[in-house]
Design a protein around this motif. Structure first.
Motif, short mmCIF file in Angstrom:
data_model
loop_
_atom_site.label_atom_id
_atom_site.label_comp_id
_atom_site.label_asym_id
_atom_site.label_seq_id
_atom_site.Cartn_x
_atom_site.Cartn_y
_atom_site.Cartn_z
N ALA A 1 0.83 -1.16 -0.01
CA ALA A 1 0.03 0.00 0.00
C ALA A 1 0.75 1.33 0.03
N ASP B 1 0.55 3.89 -2.66
CA ASP B 1 -1.00 4.36 -3.00
C ASP B 1 -0.95 5.59 -1.83
N TYR C 1 -5.08 8.99 -0.54
CA TYR C 1 -5.01 7.34 -0.43
C TYR C 1 -5.59 6.81 -1.70
N GLU C 2 -4.97 6.32 -2.55
CA GLU C 2 -5.63 5.78 -4.08
C GLU C 2 -5.71 4.18 -3.66
N ASP C 3 -7.00 4.01 -3.39
CA ASP C 3 -7.37 2.57 -2.78
C ASP C 3 -7.31 1.51 -3.98
N ARG C 4 -6.73 0.45 -3.73
CA ARG C 4 -6.69 -0.68 -4.68
C ARG C 4 -7.35 -1.91 -4.24
N THR D 1 -10.74 7.64 -4.31
CA THR D 1 -9.55 8.42 -3.53
C THR D 1 -10.14 8.95 -2.14
#
Length: 197
Positions: A119, A122, A170-173, A179
């Motif tokens: 993470a 991100d 935070y660019e969640d994946r 975002t």
């Protein structure tokens, strides 16, 4: 310097608060001090805390009763190159946010692996026109002891950063979120008291 400017300068300096170690820590733990920001996204809560370098150094010192000022000042010299944040992530659905909305046990292990290892890339810090990569990252799992998990973030310190708003992205994946943006305003950074040793 003109007398009016001298008086104004003295007034500004006198407004800067100086606190002893215990009061400084207590001030930083007060969530109304402007160094905290929180947002909720689809049942997940993100709480950001900006951590001044002095607070990080005090936390690293451990036992404060025998605080070594020389050692603390040496550590502060090393820490001045960085800026630090904590993010607490929780869920109002379950006690451990990693278990919220799971479709399988495998998905839980994927989340643990993602936050433990992958993470870091991100998380970004936006300051004015600059976007900084996260260069220090640690995911603290607490195995249900507290109702949130903590992520420690570190970014490079830039010239004049105290005068710029801090926006952590935070660019969640993995959780299925858009975002997450958390902002600490520069006016709050400029109100941080000085640590008196």
């Amino acid at each position: 310097m003109k007398p009016a400017l001298l008086l104004l300068s003295l007034m500004l300096v006198s407004c800067t608060q100086s606190l002893n170690v215990q009061d400084y820590i207590a001030w930083n733990q007060d969530e109304d001090n402007g160094l905290y920001q929180s947002v909720e996204r689809e049942g997940y809560q993100f709480k950001l805390q900006y951590k001044p370098q002095e607070l990080v150094a005090l936390n690293n010192a451990g036992d404060l009763s025998g605080l070594d000022k020389t050692q603390l000042n040496e550590e502060l010299e090393e820490l001045k190159e960085y800026q630090f944040f904590d993010i607490h992530i929780s869920s109002n659905l379950v006690a451990d946010f990693l278990r919220a909305r799971l479709s399988s046990q495998e998905e839980y292990y994927q989340r643990v692996a993602y936050f433990s290892t992958f993470a870091q890339d991100d998380f970004k810090l936006v300051e004015g026109q600059d976007t900084l990569a996260c260069i220090m990252y640690h995911f603290e799992r607490n195995y249900g002891i507290r109702p949130f998990q903590t992520i420690l973030l570190g970014f490079k310190n830039t010239p004049g950063s105290q005068d710029k708003d801090k926006e952590v992205l935070y660019e969640d994946r993995i959780l299925g979120l858009n975002t997450v943006n958390l902002r600490i305003e520069s006016k709050n950074l400029n109100n941080i008291p000085q640590l008196s040793l």
